[in-house]
Design an enzyme around this catalytic site. Sequence first.
Site, PDB file in Angstrom:
ATOM      1  N   CYS A  91       0.810  -1.224   0.000  1.00  0.00           N
ATOM      2  CA  CYS A  91       0.000   0.000   0.000  1.00  0.00           C
ATOM      3  C   CYS A  91       0.846   1.279   0.000  1.00  0.00           C
ATOM      4  CB  CYS A  91      -0.958   0.008   1.185  1.00  0.00           C
ATOM      5  SG  CYS A  91      -0.234  -0.619   2.706  1.00  0.00           S
ATOM      6  N   HIS A 128      -3.160   6.359   4.600  1.00  0.00           N
ATOM      7  CA  HIS A 128      -1.718   6.468   4.849  1.00  0.00           C
ATOM      8  C   HIS A 128      -1.242   7.843   4.344  1.00  0.00           C
ATOM      9  CE1 HIS A 128      -1.683   2.326   5.817  1.00  0.00           C
ATOM     10  NE2 HIS A 128      -0.912   1.845   4.858  1.00  0.00           N
TER      11      HIS A 128
HETATM   12  N1  NAP Z   1      -4.901  -3.651   4.606  1.00  0.00           N
HETATM   13  C1  NAP Z   1      -4.120  -3.107   3.680  1.00  0.00           C
HETATM   14  O1  NAP Z   1      -3.980  -1.868   3.556  1.00  0.00           O
HETATM   15  C2  NAP Z   1      -3.385  -3.978   2.744  1.00  0.00           C
HETATM   16  C3  NAP Z   1      -2.819  -3.400   1.642  1.00  0.00           C
HETATM   17  C4  NAP Z   1      -2.155  -4.213   0.738  1.00  0.00           C
HETATM   18  C5  NAP Z   1      -2.047  -5.555   0.986  1.00  0.00           C
HETATM   19  N2  NAP Z   1      -2.603  -6.102   2.099  1.00  0.00           N
HETATM   20  C6  NAP Z   1      -2.451  -7.555   2.298  1.00  0.00           C
HETATM   21  O2  NAP Z   1      -3.683  -8.220   2.101  1.00  0.00           O
HETATM   22  C7  NAP Z   1      -3.797  -9.313   2.992  1.00  0.00           C
HETATM   23  C8  NAP Z   1      -5.077  -9.210   3.834  1.00  0.00           C
HETATM   24  O3  NAP Z   1      -5.110  -7.976   4.505  1.00  0.00           O
HETATM   25  P1  NAP Z   1      -6.414  -7.495   5.298  1.00  0.00           P
HETATM   26  O4  NAP Z   1      -6.053  -6.167   5.813  1.00  0.00           O
HETATM   27  O5  NAP Z   1      -7.645  -7.646   4.469  1.00  0.00           O
HETATM   28  O6  NAP Z   1      -6.452  -8.587   6.504  1.00  0.00           O
HETATM   29  P2  NAP Z   1      -7.678  -8.992   7.449  1.00  0.00           P
HETATM   30  O7  NAP Z   1      -8.623  -7.866   7.625  1.00  0.00           O
HETATM   31  O8  NAP Z   1      -7.043  -9.578   8.656  1.00  0.00           O
HETATM   32  O9  NAP Z   1      -8.435 -10.153   6.625  1.00  0.00           O
HETATM   33  C9  NAP Z   1      -7.838 -11.382   6.328  1.00  0.00           C
HETATM   34  C10 NAP Z   1      -8.723 -12.150   5.356  1.00  0.00           C
HETATM   35  O10 NAP Z   1      -8.047 -13.334   4.971  1.00  0.00           O
HETATM   36  C11 NAP Z   1      -8.891 -14.468   5.253  1.00  0.00           C
HETATM   37  N3  NAP Z   1      -8.077 -15.616   5.648  1.00  0.00           N
HETATM   38  C12 NAP Z   1      -7.188 -15.722   6.665  1.00  0.00           C
HETATM   39  N4  NAP Z   1      -6.684 -16.986   6.711  1.00  0.00           N
HETATM   40  C13 NAP Z   1      -7.270 -17.673   5.706  1.00  0.00           C
HETATM   41  C14 NAP Z   1      -7.190 -19.022   5.236  1.00  0.00           C
HETATM   42  N5  NAP Z   1      -6.387 -19.910   5.828  1.00  0.00           N
HETATM   43  N6  NAP Z   1      -7.948 -19.379   4.178  1.00  0.00           N
HETATM   44  C15 NAP Z   1      -8.765 -18.499   3.581  1.00  0.00           C
HETATM   45  N7  NAP Z   1      -8.895 -17.208   3.977  1.00  0.00           N
HETATM   46  C16 NAP Z   1      -8.155 -16.802   5.022  1.00  0.00           C
HETATM   47  C17 NAP Z   1      -9.758 -14.008   6.408  1.00  0.00           C
HETATM   48  O11 NAP Z   1     -10.914 -14.832   6.458  1.00  0.00           O
HETATM   49  P3  NAP Z   1     -11.678 -15.213   7.858  1.00  0.00           P
HETATM   50  O12 NAP Z   1     -12.622 -14.095   8.119  1.00  0.00           O
HETATM   51  O13 NAP Z   1     -12.361 -16.479   7.498  1.00  0.00           O
HETATM   52  O14 NAP Z   1     -10.619 -15.346   8.902  1.00  0.00           O
HETATM   53  C18 NAP Z   1     -10.053 -12.585   5.963  1.00  0.00           C
HETATM   54  O15 NAP Z   1     -11.050 -12.609   4.965  1.00  0.00           O
HETATM   55  C19 NAP Z   1      -2.496  -9.321   3.806  1.00  0.00           C
HETATM   56  O16 NAP Z   1      -1.580 -10.198   3.198  1.00  0.00           O
HETATM   57  C20 NAP Z   1      -2.018  -7.906   3.696  1.00  0.00           C
HETATM   58  O17 NAP Z   1      -0.627  -7.778   3.850  1.00  0.00           O
HETATM   59  C21 NAP Z   1      -3.293  -5.357   2.974  1.00  0.00           C
END
Ligand code: NAP
Length: 350
Positions: free
Chosen positions: A131, A243
């Site tokens: 991001c 950010h």
């Molecule tokens: N937030 C940002 O600004 C941002 C920006 C760029 C990239 N990212 C990347 O995107 C990813 C997710 O970020 P987020 O902020 O959305 O995290 P989050 O809010 O913690 O959500 C995680 C998601 O992944 C799912 N998940 C976790 N373990 C899983 C598994 N074993 N099988 C299938 N689904 C699973 C969760 O499902 P459940 O509800 O079933 O647990 C939930 O839908 C990370 O790798 C992060 O680094 C985030």
Amino acid sequence: MGFKVAVVGATGNVGREMLSILAERGIPAGDVTAVASERSAGGEVSYGEDDVLKVEDLERFDFEGTDIGLFSPGAKVSAIHAPRAAKSGCVVIDNTSHFRMDPDVPLVVPEVNPEAIAHYKKRLIIANPNCSTIQMVVALKPLHDFARIKRVVVATYQSVSGAGREAMDELFNQTRGVYVNDPITKEVFTKQIAFNCIPHIDVFMEDGSTKEEWKMGVETRKILDRDIAVHATCVRVPVFIGHAEAVNVEFERPISVEQARAALKAAPGISVIDRRVDEGYVTPQESAGEDAVFVSRIRRDPTVPHGLGLWVVADNLRKGAALNAVQIAEILMREYLDQSGDVGRRRHIG
Ligand SMILES: NC(=O)c1ccc[n+]([C@@H]2O[C@H](COP(=O)([O-])OP(=O)(O)OC[C@H]3O[C@@H](n4cnc5c(N)ncnc54)[C@H](OP(=O)(O)O)[C@@H]3O)[C@@H](O)[C@H]2O)c1
């Protein structure tokens, strides 16, 4: 266009934003599948104002018949399931860090290097950058085209939503705890985040920088120009969404503030809000829910021959993640996937 899309990580911060952007773009609910872990399988997530989608379990989900997978389930999960989806012919656009530096996987910001999408066919995976990298390279691109950037020194002010849902809950609970005198519990962040700043995002590297800081350098070079030097300090701040970055740029050739402002104004995806008065700049709180990368505080840096200082702000869940991924998907659908093929069996024509 009738393409079938799976959103993997659909219950998370990024996944929910992806669903809301797909709904805003008019993709019918029937063409979208929400996928997450076993924990939330069988539950429901909202899709736009009127629809809900049933959540499928990733472990059991068959990608046969899905054209595009928008992935954000965490790096370890993407490492296993993105290649599995690709094997079924589904093109994966992955938000995690896992594939970003793979030489066979394009790392794409549509305003900066859309041509890189053409290399997706080797693995059927395209990576979405970090991001903090995305918003910075969107702002740097028109300046680089004008005067060629030599070096960037950046300090980030990153919101807690960048660390997922649980991180947002931790800021909320700690803030409340401070007011009602409850003990502070730390689970996601290493130090108290409420009323504080933490100069530590991702793990420490051998040279003393953090992996988030390393990512900003290597990703900028992969996307924009391999010769740009980047020194980053990445800081988590007690902001929910949005950010900010203080960016100092050193150029090879002369560039005035007026020329920089004109180049930024003419570039796609950028909104220049830069009046030298109270409120004449954008803050992260104002960027939440917006698509643009906002550039403010454009000023000369007189300590080097050709230097500028900028303040760059964006919604990290939209342009920093979900929106960037959906923009890549739109280019894929428009330019690279066969519009007339059977659903789920698109020929890759581009
Ligand atoms: N937030 C940002 O600004 C941002 C920006 C760029 C990239 N990212 C990347 O995107 C990813 C997710 O970020 P987020 O902020 O959305 O995290 P989050 O809010 O913690 O959500 C995680 C998601 O992944 C799912 N998940 C976790 N373990 C899983 C598994 N074993 N099988 C299938 N689904 C699973 C969760 O499902 P459940 O509800 O079933 O647990 C939930 O839908 C990370 O790798 C992060 O680094 C985030």
